[in-house]
Design a protein around this motif. Structure first.
Motif, PDB file in Angstrom:
ATOM      1  N   MET A  11      -8.378   7.273 -20.093  1.00  0.00           N
ATOM      2  CA  MET A  11      -9.017   8.069 -19.035  1.00  0.00           C
ATOM      3  C   MET A  11     -10.287   8.710 -19.557  1.00  0.00           C
ATOM      4  O   MET A  11     -10.289   9.307 -20.647  1.00  0.00           O
ATOM      5  N   GLU A  66      -9.755  16.866 -15.951  1.00  0.00           N
ATOM      6  CA  GLU A  66      -9.005  17.584 -16.991  1.00  0.00           C
ATOM      7  C   GLU A  66      -9.648  18.923 -17.353  1.00  0.00           C
ATOM      8  O   GLU A  66      -9.236  19.551 -18.323  1.00  0.00           O
ATOM      9  N   TYR A  87       0.461  10.751 -14.961  1.00  0.00           N
ATOM     10  CA  TYR A  87      -0.712   9.959 -14.547  1.00  0.00           C
ATOM     11  C   TYR A  87      -0.388   8.479 -14.608  1.00  0.00           C
ATOM     12  O   TYR A  87       0.497   8.038 -15.360  1.00  0.00           O
ATOM     13  N   ALA A 128       1.934  11.325 -19.457  1.00  0.00           N
ATOM     14  CA  ALA A 128       2.350  11.285 -20.844  1.00  0.00           C
ATOM     15  C   ALA A 128       3.093  12.571 -21.126  1.00  0.00           C
ATOM     16  O   ALA A 128       2.840  13.605 -20.487  1.00  0.00           O
ATOM     17  N   ARG A 177      -1.362  13.074 -30.819  1.00  0.00           N
ATOM     18  CA  ARG A 177      -2.730  13.533 -30.583  1.00  0.00           C
ATOM     19  C   ARG A 177      -3.096  14.541 -31.669  1.00  0.00           C
ATOM     20  O   ARG A 177      -2.245  15.353 -32.064  1.00  0.00           O
ATOM     21  N   ARG A 184      -6.697  15.422 -26.566  1.00  0.00           N
ATOM     22  CA  ARG A 184      -6.417  14.502 -25.441  1.00  0.00           C
ATOM     23  C   ARG A 184      -7.635  13.655 -25.079  1.00  0.00           C
ATOM     24  O   ARG A 184      -7.607  12.928 -24.089  1.00  0.00           O
TER      25      ARG A 184
HETATM   26  N1  GLY Z   1      -5.680  12.224 -22.251  1.00  0.00           N
HETATM   27  C1  GLY Z   1      -4.373  11.999 -21.832  1.00  0.00           C
HETATM   28  C2  GLY Z   1      -3.309  12.425 -22.743  1.00  0.00           C
HETATM   29  O1  GLY Z   1      -3.551  12.950 -23.808  1.00  0.00           O
HETATM   30  O2  GLY Z   1      -2.172  12.259 -22.362  1.00  0.00           O
END
Ligand code: GLY
Length: 376
Positions: free
Chosen positions: A44, A50, A250, A263, A306, A332
């Protein structure tokens, strides 16, 4: 000795390497061959959808990177012949109950304050845009400027581009930063080998926080589980994000009829387990939003980590030691921030100055780390 030694062969490390090589620098990347957070990324490019209160600097960085994306993938195509398709249908955010709609209205108010394009839609208008959506949704917000890209295709193209530009890719696991005379001098790898570099760029994602030799950085792993499903050709035109009675989910369509559903966001360190309950919740919510998801084939459950930071923004620029540059902590937004990070770090290394767009993301915005081995 190489001019630039990059620790990490994900999209960030490879893009930095590629851009540096194009600026005439000799570059080596150390890649451990395992898949980093990019393997789970849905791709994305959604700085507006966001956007978070108090995160305006990150939003500006994300918007700058989004603007760079079309040129970036065109450069990749020219360099490699590989087409990395951008999906430009925008992002649709939908909600189901009164609290979900309050959250969408709050976000829309924030968009208006910042003059970001977004439009409230009725359920009917949302379903005309995405006919696969359930009729049970309560309302929606369309964000036309937020796009998406296939993260795995992007990483593959960056690897080819880097190699074609003369970057050496060394397979190995980075075990420590080598420091000589108070200066970052290279990397130690598993198996006992070492590599030297004029500048070391740290792009190890969630592994950047606790690299021996380096004072701890404020980067922590934030677990994310995504699902990949197949058989969804033309099911969705663009990204759908939903609040389903308070739960976020999402759905991001990819070329070839795949959909990524994500997620989880879990503070569990490097816990690789795929919890049955987490898979259940993601599927339950995704099916609530797009009922036809129930017909798709579940092909992958992917957990990755992440690289989170205290303010959700990356660490870019000179590190705490001379000879060390940081390109990590993208949390993210690793895929979105790849072009702006690569160009900023290449400018720093080739011209000696970080461009204004990346200023303010240095590690000095957090308290100085304790030197290794000391305690409070
Ligand atoms: N950018 C989406 C996530 O970290 O789930």
């Amino acid at each position: 000795m190489t001019d630039v030694l990059v620790a990490g062969g994900g999209p960030i490390g490879l893009a930095v390497a590629w851009r540096c090589a194009r600026r005439g620098l000799a570059v080596t990347v150390v890649d451990d061959g395992s898949a980093g957070a990019w393997q789970a990324a849905a791709g994305m490019l959604a700085p507006v959808a966001e956007a978070g209160y108090g995160e305006e600097p990150l939003l500006r960085l994300g918007l700058a990177s989004l603007r760079l994306f079309p040129r970036f993938v065109a450069d990749l195509r020219d360099a490699t012949g590989i087409e990395v398709p951008l999906r430009t249908a925008g992002t649709l955010q939908v909600g189901f109950d009164a609290d979900d709609m309050r959250a969408l209205d709050d976000l829309h108010r924030f968009h208006r304050e910042l003059e970001l394009p977004a439009e409230r839609l009725t359920p009917g208008q949302a379903r005309r845009r995405e006919p696969a959506l359930t009729p049970r949704l309560r309302g929606a917000l369309h964000v036309p400027a937020d796009h998406s890209v296939d993260a795995r295709a992007l990483r593959a193209a960056l690897r080819t581009a880097a190699l074609d530009a003369g970057v050496r890719i060394e397979t190995g696991r980075v075990t420590a930063l080598a420091v000589e005379g108070g200066r970052a001098a290279g990397l130690r790898l598993s198996g006992g080998t070492s590599l030297r570099g004029g500048t070391v760029v740290l792009a190890l994602g969630a592994g950047s926080g606790t690299l021996p030799g380096l004072p701890p950085l404020p980067v922590r792993p934030v677990k994310g589980l995504v699902l990949r499903l197949r058989g969804a050709a033309d099911l969705l035109g663009g990204t759908v994000r939903a609040l389903v009675r308070g739960n976020s989910v999402y759905l991001v369509p990819l070329p070839g009829g795949e959909i990524v559903v994500g997620a989880t966001v879990e503070e569990k360190g490097f816990d690789p387990a795929v919890a049955a309950g987490a898979v259940y919740q993601l599927l339950r919510d995704a099916i609530e939003v797009v009922p036809a998801v129930t017909e798709l084939e579940l092909t992958e459950t992917v957990v990755r980590f992440r690289p989170g930071t205290p303010d959700n923004a990356p660490l870019l620029g000179p590190g705490h030691l001379p000879g060390l540059v940081l390109a990590t902590g993208h949390y993210r937004n690793g895929i979105l921030l790849t072009p702006v990070t690569a160009d900023a770090i290449a400018a720093l290394l080739a011209d000696g100055a970080l461009p204004a767009v990346a200023a303010g993301f240095g590690p000095d915005r957090f308290p100085a780390p304790r030197p290794e081995g000391t305690t409070r």
